[in-house]
Design an enzyme around this catalytic site. Structure first.
Site, short mmCIF file in Angstrom:
data_model
loop_
_atom_site.label_atom_id
_atom_site.label_comp_id
_atom_site.label_asym_id
_atom_site.label_seq_id
_atom_site.Cartn_x
_atom_site.Cartn_y
_atom_site.Cartn_z
N GLU A 1 1.61 -0.30 -7.76
CA GLU A 1 3.06 -0.46 -7.80
C GLU A 1 3.47 -1.72 -8.58
O GLU A 1 4.56 -1.77 -9.15
CB GLU A 1 3.61 -0.51 -6.36
CG GLU A 1 4.95 0.17 -6.21
CD GLU A 1 5.33 0.44 -4.76
OE1 GLU A 1 5.19 -0.48 -3.92
OE2 GLU A 1 5.77 1.56 -4.46
N HIS B 1 -22.43 8.85 -2.42
CA HIS B 1 -22.74 10.28 -2.36
C HIS B 1 -21.51 11.12 -2.70
O HIS B 1 -21.42 12.26 -2.28
CB HIS B 1 -23.27 10.63 -0.97
CG HIS B 1 -24.58 9.99 -0.67
ND1 HIS B 1 -25.78 10.65 -0.79
CD2 HIS B 1 -24.90 8.73 -0.29
CE1 HIS B 1 -26.77 9.84 -0.46
NE2 HIS B 1 -26.26 8.66 -0.16
N LYS C 1 13.67 9.11 -4.72
CA LYS C 1 14.43 8.82 -3.49
C LYS C 1 15.82 9.42 -3.56
O LYS C 1 16.32 10.02 -2.61
CB LYS C 1 14.56 7.30 -3.29
CG LYS C 1 13.36 6.63 -2.70
CD LYS C 1 13.73 5.19 -2.32
CE LYS C 1 12.48 4.38 -2.04
NZ LYS C 1 12.79 2.95 -1.81
#
Lengths: 429, 429
Positions: free
Chosen positions: B270, B291, B402
């Site tokens: 961010e 792994h 938003k």
């Protein structure tokens, strides 16, 4: 599963994939599909995983877990020997608690073992070779903890392993229930097998439903990306990677699928990340990571595509009415409506910035749909491996470090261990 | 913290950073340091976060939590309002259980609330604006759950918010303990403040230790990357990104630091992911992801550097002696020795393949060292922002979504919501 690749098209993403390119790519998909079909038919190494909906035997799995009475299951494995079970346990509503010992952090192992009632805990030890260092070390520690607690570990230990080796011998000596790792199925493709299905069987989950969902997805594999959701996903992500989108952020909008994103990350990274190609899987979670990773996905380097996954149905929780200022729009709505609005808003937000994204939807998070999702992503990955021209089912780059670690611990002479000693240093403290 | 950038040098990595380039870069670091110092001194927006070791007030935090008696803390926040607290709770050995409501998944919220004894649970609601949709929705749901359970939520709710707004008003009306979000401190830089320190204060953690560790790291910020571990990290990762290593896989070798990697991912993504630049943080965990992700880090596209973090000391667990074939080298060793061997082997394995990596070490996972690690990474990020020439402390790309979500929920007229309806579709099912 259903896949919507609209936001990967050149009309949305910059760069995106044109419809013409997709049509040309579809010819390669047809060729790859023939190769895959043949591999499945012949149960070739790797391709055999895509035959599991047919070849897996739920009755054998149920019979193996039947003698075990437990409230908690501790899966002892690492990588593909743990992630499938963890994914199933976190997605489905099982009636046992499930934990994994898939690391060798001593503080964590000790804390976890101390927190369990070992007299009500079962162990599922998973290692094809029976020599995986992390898994065997954790097993030895967990077994000793049971012995110290006066618990008979032989009554509550299930093993999944190869036909020979340490764990097979152990099972024979102590008459433990033992399942075979299916032939030709690499660990990261083993979720729908004896490796991960025992967790569902032990926890009252719908083993047959998982396999039926996978089978339905298998039925849908035709020679065209425009007809097969799995191939649509595999081909589109490949085409995007070729156009510079070399990161694939897997972002489910369901907490119960958070571990699925981890499972996907292993599948994608270890299968395709070789010979300098592949696509780095970033694990994300919606809506949470809108407040963390989304800024970068939308405005950072043009290399990250986003895979948005959601169930169409879920339980819901109403948001109480409120007189808090500016929040009246939330009252009378629900958490599910908010989550769906955020899903669509994020998808549109990325599209508006020319960042490609792919929508993957399942009906709901249940055994059938989860089976389809896991199978679909495996088929997508196998297709992508054909398109990238890589050996999908190997993981050669992991071996160097294994030899080095073994050498450092005195498990033999390995030149890799000597290289560790010669590390270049530039320390700032 | 101590940083070793040896494996980022051109003598190891291809491409890597030459010592000459680092020396030239150090001139820019000196300039950036002057800017940062001035910003800290003037408590400028963003830079003020680096003054927290001085400006945070542990006594005020202790006083705020003092009236609250609980066994469990539920942190209600999202992004930077949750990740700092979760990181501290997962790293330190606190005497309360800590959960976060940092998503709006209805199944998850319901299951979590149903699993808690709400009469022994405290809420910490964190939102600077008091209007964050996810946080306020979850708060309304949690509050209603307490009311339904006959629990007086006003006795067990703590608020951290801005000087004005919904939550401030709520705290005043109900006489709740309320802390101020510190001025000029963005959410993702707020771990060492009233946003995240209450979790430590409530759980018997060492708040002063966290701040002292951060303060020690602050003391070490000089104008040179060769003297300041934080700047060594920030400058080296920047130089690597410029050379094509645009992914930074943050891979702690400690389960207790798994959430730290998530916190870091928000900080890095961010703050730096804007204007087409930045570095994508991939979250990994050692040794588990050896792994899973290591194959790709070592052999996939040449774009992923790896940050390997470990504590030098930890508890340990002996591995019992065994007669299992080929495993005698493990017996008599310990999980900690195995984990350390894997750390060094992974580092060497990446180096042998010419893949850059940076080693970050702390003495142990305790409050002092965690405070130093968090502060160090924040300072590294601020430095990197200066080098990338980006506005480190904004997150403009999050706003579009938003507005779209708010519009979709009927919270006002927003053109972004209309764009959602026009989605390009190419559905394969």
């Amino acid at each position: 599963m259903e896949v919507d690749i609209g936001n990967a098209l050149g009309s949305v993403a910059t760069p995106g994939v044109s419809r013409g390119s997709l049509e040309r790519l579809d010819e390669r998909v047809a060729d790859a599909h023939e190769r895959i079909e043949a591999g499945i038919g012949d149960r070739e190494h790797g391709y055999a995983a895509l035959a599991l909906p047919e070849t897996a035997d739920p009755d054998a799995i149920r019979a193996a877990v039947d003698p075990i009475d437990c409230d908690t299951l501790l899966v002892v494995g690492i990588g593909g020997s743990a992630l499938g079970a963890a994914t199933i346990a976190d997605a489905l509503d099982l009636d046992i608690d499930v934990h994994t010992l898939d690391n060798v952090d001593p503080d964590h192992t000790r804390t976890l073992l101390d927190s369990l009632d070992l007299s009500r805990t079962a162990l599922h030890v998973v290692s094809r070779s029976g020599t995986t260092a992390e898994t065997l070390a954790n097993f030895l520690v967990a077994r000793e903890a049971m012995e110290s607690a006066g618990v008979d570990w032989t009554e509550r230990t299930l093993v999944t392993t190869g036909e020979e080796g340490n764990l097979r011998g152990l099972a024979e000596r102590h008459d433990l229930p033992a399942l075979d790792v299916p032939a030709g199925v690499p660990g990261r493709f083993s979720a729908l097998s004896t490796v991960a299905l025992p967790v569902a069987a032990l926890g009252g989950g719908d083993v047959e439903g998982l396999l039926a969902g996978a089978g339905a997805e298998a039925e849908g594999l035709t020679g065209s990306l425009f007809e097969s959701p799995a191939y649509a996903y595999g081909a589109t992500t490949y085409a995007l990677a070729q156009r510079g989108w070399r990161v694939n952020a897997m972002m489910p909008y369901a907490e119960s699928l958070e571990t699925f994103a981890e499972w996907f990350a292993q599948l994608w990274a270890e299968s395709l990340g070789k010979e300098g190609v592949g696509q780095l899987p970033a694990r994300a979670l919606g809506a949470t990571d809108q407040h963390s990773q989304l800024q970068l996905y939308r405005a950072g380097p043009r290399d990250a595509m986003v895979s948005l996954v959601r169930p169409r149905e879920r339980g819901d929780v109403s948001i109480p009415e409120t007189d808090l200022e500016g929040l009246s729009y939330l009252g009378g709505s629900s958490l599910g409506e908010l989550l769906d609005a955020e899903f669509e808003a994020t998808e549109a937000s990325l599209a508006a910035a020319g960042r490609p994204n792919v929508r993957v939807e399942i009906d709901r998070v249940d055994a059938h749909e989860l089976g389809g999702l896991l199978y679909g992503m495996e088929a997508a990955c196998v297709l992508a491996g054909e398109l990238y021209l890589v050996p999908t089912f190997t993981q050669p780059a992991v071996e160097w470090g294994k030899r080095a670690a073994r050498g450092l611990l005195g498990g033999g002479e390995f030149e890799e261990a000597a290289a560790v000693e010669e590390k270049e240093r530039l320390v700032v403290d």
